[in-house]
Write a protein that holds these residues in place. Structure first.
Motif, PDB file in Angstrom:
ATOM      1  N   SER A 290       0.808  -1.212   0.000  1.00 21.86           N
ATOM      2  CA  SER A 290       0.000   0.000   0.000  1.00 21.86           C
ATOM      3  C   SER A 290       0.847   1.271   0.000  1.00 21.86           C
ATOM      4  O   SER A 290       1.608   1.521  -0.933  1.00 21.86           O
ATOM      5  CB  SER A 290      -0.960  -0.044   1.189  1.00 21.86           C
ATOM      6  N   LEU A 291       0.765   2.099   1.072  1.00 20.84           N
ATOM      7  CA  LEU A 291       1.496   3.366   1.103  1.00 20.84           C
ATOM      8  C   LEU A 291       2.993   3.183   0.957  1.00 20.84           C
ATOM      9  O   LEU A 291       3.686   4.054   0.424  1.00 20.84           O
ATOM     10  CB  LEU A 291       1.194   4.112   2.414  1.00 20.84           C
ATOM     11  N   SER A 292       3.514   2.036   1.395  1.00 17.68           N
ATOM     12  CA  SER A 292       4.968   1.841   1.342  1.00 17.68           C
ATOM     13  C   SER A 292       5.508   1.803  -0.082  1.00 17.68           C
ATOM     14  O   SER A 292       6.715   1.938  -0.282  1.00 17.68           O
ATOM     15  CB  SER A 292       5.368   0.570   2.096  1.00 17.68           C
ATOM     16  N   ALA A 293       4.647   1.631  -1.069  1.00 15.16           N
ATOM     17  CA  ALA A 293       5.100   1.762  -2.454  1.00 15.16           C
ATOM     18  C   ALA A 293       5.627   3.175  -2.706  1.00 15.16           C
ATOM     19  O   ALA A 293       6.597   3.372  -3.446  1.00 15.16           O
ATOM     20  CB  ALA A 293       3.960   1.445  -3.423  1.00 15.16           C
ATOM     21  N   CYS A 294       4.985   4.170  -2.073  1.00 12.48           N
ATOM     22  CA  CYS A 294       5.460   5.553  -2.205  1.00 12.48           C
ATOM     23  C   CYS A 294       6.836   5.714  -1.563  1.00 12.48           C
ATOM     24  O   CYS A 294       7.665   6.485  -2.051  1.00 12.48           O
ATOM     25  CB  CYS A 294       4.472   6.512  -1.546  1.00 12.48           C
ATOM     26  N   ILE A 295       7.071   4.975  -0.483  1.00 11.74           N
ATOM     27  CA  ILE A 295       8.363   5.039   0.199  1.00 11.74           C
ATOM     28  C   ILE A 295       9.438   4.428  -0.698  1.00 11.74           C
ATOM     29  O   ILE A 295      10.528   4.974  -0.847  1.00 11.74           O
ATOM     30  CB  ILE A 295       8.288   4.333   1.562  1.00 11.74           C
TER      31      ILE A 295
ATOM     32  N   GLN B 291      -1.376   9.025  -4.988  1.00 14.32           N
ATOM     33  CA  GLN B 291      -1.925   9.676  -3.808  1.00 14.32           C
ATOM     34  C   GLN B 291      -2.865  10.827  -4.162  1.00 14.32           C
ATOM     35  O   GLN B 291      -3.866  11.059  -3.478  1.00 14.32           O
ATOM     36  CB  GLN B 291      -0.783  10.186  -2.922  1.00 14.32           C
ATOM     37  N   LYS B 292      -2.566  11.538  -5.216  1.00 16.20           N
ATOM     38  CA  LYS B 292      -3.407  12.681  -5.606  1.00 16.20           C
ATOM     39  C   LYS B 292      -4.863  12.274  -5.775  1.00 16.20           C
ATOM     40  O   LYS B 292      -5.771  12.905  -5.221  1.00 16.20           O
ATOM     41  CB  LYS B 292      -2.870  13.301  -6.898  1.00 16.20           C
TER      42      LYS B 292
ATOM     43  N   THR C 237       0.943  17.568   8.499  1.00 18.41           N
ATOM     44  CA  THR C 237       1.765  17.533   7.291  1.00 18.41           C
ATOM     45  C   THR C 237       1.364  16.436   6.314  1.00 18.41           C
ATOM     46  O   THR C 237       1.437  16.623   5.093  1.00 18.41           O
ATOM     47  CB  THR C 237       3.257  17.348   7.662  1.00 18.41           C
ATOM     48  N   PHE C 238       0.937  15.280   6.806  1.00 19.29           N
ATOM     49  CA  PHE C 238       0.818  14.094   5.971  1.00 19.29           C
ATOM     50  C   PHE C 238      -0.080  14.298   4.756  1.00 19.29           C
ATOM     51  O   PHE C 238       0.330  14.023   3.619  1.00 19.29           O
ATOM     52  CB  PHE C 238       0.305  12.907   6.790  1.00 19.29           C
ATOM     53  N   PHE C 239      -1.304  14.756   4.945  1.00 17.83           N
ATOM     54  CA  PHE C 239      -2.218  14.879   3.811  1.00 17.83           C
ATOM     55  C   PHE C 239      -1.844  16.018   2.860  1.00 17.83           C
ATOM     56  O   PHE C 239      -1.827  15.813   1.636  1.00 17.83           O
ATOM     57  CB  PHE C 239      -3.663  15.013   4.302  1.00 17.83           C
ATOM     58  N   PRO C 240      -1.509  17.213   3.356  1.00 20.58           N
ATOM     59  CA  PRO C 240      -1.040  18.247   2.423  1.00 20.58           C
ATOM     60  C   PRO C 240       0.206  17.843   1.644  1.00 20.58           C
ATOM     61  O   PRO C 240       0.378  18.227   0.488  1.00 20.58           O
ATOM     62  CB  PRO C 240      -0.762  19.447   3.345  1.00 20.58           C
TER      63      PRO C 240
ATOM     64  N   LEU D  37       0.367  14.724  -5.209  1.00 18.91           N
ATOM     65  CA  LEU D  37       1.473  13.893  -5.677  1.00 18.91           C
ATOM     66  C   LEU D  37       1.009  12.552  -6.227  1.00 18.91           C
ATOM     67  O   LEU D  37       0.152  11.885  -5.650  1.00 18.91           O
ATOM     68  CB  LEU D  37       2.473  13.644  -4.535  1.00 18.91           C
ATOM     69  N   ASP D  38       1.602  12.187  -7.333  1.00 22.39           N
ATOM     70  CA  ASP D  38       1.439  10.854  -7.913  1.00 22.39           C
ATOM     71  C   ASP D  38       2.843  10.274  -8.040  1.00 22.39           C
ATOM     72  O   ASP D  38       3.675  10.789  -8.788  1.00 22.39           O
ATOM     73  CB  ASP D  38       0.766  10.953  -9.281  1.00 22.39           C
ATOM     74  N   TYR D  39       3.105   9.215  -7.295  1.00 22.58           N
ATOM     75  CA  TYR D  39       4.446   8.647  -7.218  1.00 22.58           C
ATOM     76  C   TYR D  39       4.754   7.672  -8.356  1.00 22.58           C
ATOM     77  O   TYR D  39       5.844   7.088  -8.387  1.00 22.58           O
ATOM     78  CB  TYR D  39       4.630   7.924  -5.877  1.00 22.58           C
TER      79      TYR D  39
END
Length: 270
Positions: free
Chosen positions: A113-118, A142-143, A197-200, A205-207
Motif C-alpha cells: 500500500s502506502l509503502s510503495a510511495c516510500i 496519492q493525488k 503535514t501528511f495529507f497536504p 502527488l502521484d508517485y
C-alpha cells in the motif's frame, strides 16, 4: 526427523530523529541476500500474516528478511502524528543500513500500500541497488486516492448504503471541501492522531513517475476487488503482474495468499 527452526530475532536501531525502530529479523543474516518488508499505513509488518508467512518461506530457502515497523506503529517507538512519507523513507533507509551492517549485500523489498510511495522515494543509489521489488496494492497515485477516500468517507456518512467506486467518486467530489479537510491541523483515525503535514504533503502527488526507472524489476500484486486502492488507480504499466481474483486490499485470506505467495517467492529467489 527433527525439523530445525528458522532463526527469528527482535532487532532495533535508530532513525535520524532518534526514534528506536524495531522489526523481526528472520533467517540467517550471514547470507548474502535480504528482503526488507514494509507495511501499509498504520500497519505493523512484524505481525501481519502475509509478511510472517512470506518471511518463514524465505527463511527455508536461505533468504533473510526484516519485517519493519515504522515509528509509532507495532513494536517501534515514536509519535505516529509526526510521520510523513519523508520520515518513512528515512526509516526505510535506516533499515537498509542496518541490514548492510548485518552482512547482507543484496537487497529486495516487499512493500504494501502506502509503502510503495516510500520505495519510489528512496535515494537513487538505494533504488538502483534493489535487485527485486514487490508492490502489493501500491497506493502510488496519492493525488487521486486521497480524493477517492475523502468522497468514500463523506458519502458513507450521508448514506451508508451508497457504494463509492473509482468510476463515480469524481461526480461527488467537492474540491473545496476536500482542500479544507486536508488543511485541518490534526485528524484522527480509528487508531491514531494524524499530523498536519501528511495529507497536504501528498494531496497533489502521484508517485508513479518515480517508479518508472525501476518498474522492470518490479512485480505487482493486486486484488481484483480491492476497494481501498482500486486497480484503476494505477495508470502505469507493470510488465510483471499477478492479479488475485476476488482479492481484497490485504490479500491475507489463505486462498488469496495461495494465489500470489508462490509467485513472489519465485520472483525474490530467482
Amino acid at each position: 526427523m527433527k525439523t530445525v527452526g528458522i532463526k527469528t530475532k527482535l532487532v532495533e536501531f535508530a532513525d535520524s530523529r532518534g526514534n528506536t525502530l524495531r522489526g523481526i529479523l528472520t533467517g540467517d543474516k550471514g547470507t548474502a541476500r535480504g528482503v526488507l518488508m514494509l507495511p501499509g499505513y498504520e500497519r505493523a509488518a512484524s505481525t501481519e500474516p502475509k509478511f510472517k508467512r512470506l518471511a518463514d518461506k524465505l527463511g527455508t530457502l536461505g533468504v533473510a528478511s526484516l519485517r519493519l515497523d515504522y515509528s509509532g506503529c507495532g513494536l517501534s517507538d515514536g509519535n505516529f502524528a509526526l510521520n510523513t512519507v519523508v520520515s518513512y523513507t528515512d526509516e526505510a533507509c535506516a533499515a537498509i543500513k542496518f541490514l548492510r551492517k548485518s552482512g547482507l549485500r543484496q537487497f529486495c523489498v516487499v512493500a504494501h500500500s502506502l509503502s510503495a510511495c516510500i520505495v519510489s522515494s528512496l535515494p537513487v543509489e538505494q533504488r538502483t541497488e534493489l535487485e527485486r521489488i514487490v508492490l502489493i496494492a501500491p497506493a502510488l497515485n496519492q493525488k487521486e486516492l486521497q480524493r477517492y477516500w475523502f468522497v468514500r468517507n463523506t458519502m458513507r456518512r450521508k448514506d451508508p448504503l451508497f457504494r463509492t467506486t473509482w468510476q463515480n467518486y469524481r461526480t461527488h467530489l467537492n474540491e473545496q471541501a476536500f482542500s479544507d479537510n486536508c488543511a485541518q491541523p490534526y485528524k484522527m483515525t480509528g487508531k491514531n492522531f494524524v499530523g498536519a503535514t501528511f495529507f497536504p504533503e501528498n494531496k497533489e502527488l502521484d508517485y508513479q513517475e518515480k517508479m518508472l526507472p525501476i518498474v522492470a524489476k518490479t512485480l505487482l500484486i493486486h486484488g481484483e476487488m480491492d476497494d481501498i486502492v482500486p486497480r484503476e488507480s494505477l495508470s502505469m504499466r507493470f510488465p510483471q503482474c499477478c492479479f488475485v481474483g476476488q482479492g481484497d486490499h490485504d490479500l491475507e485470506r489463505p486462498d488469496m495468499m495461495g494465489m500470489w505467495l508462490p509467485r513472489v517467492l519465485l520472483f525474490l529467489t530467482s
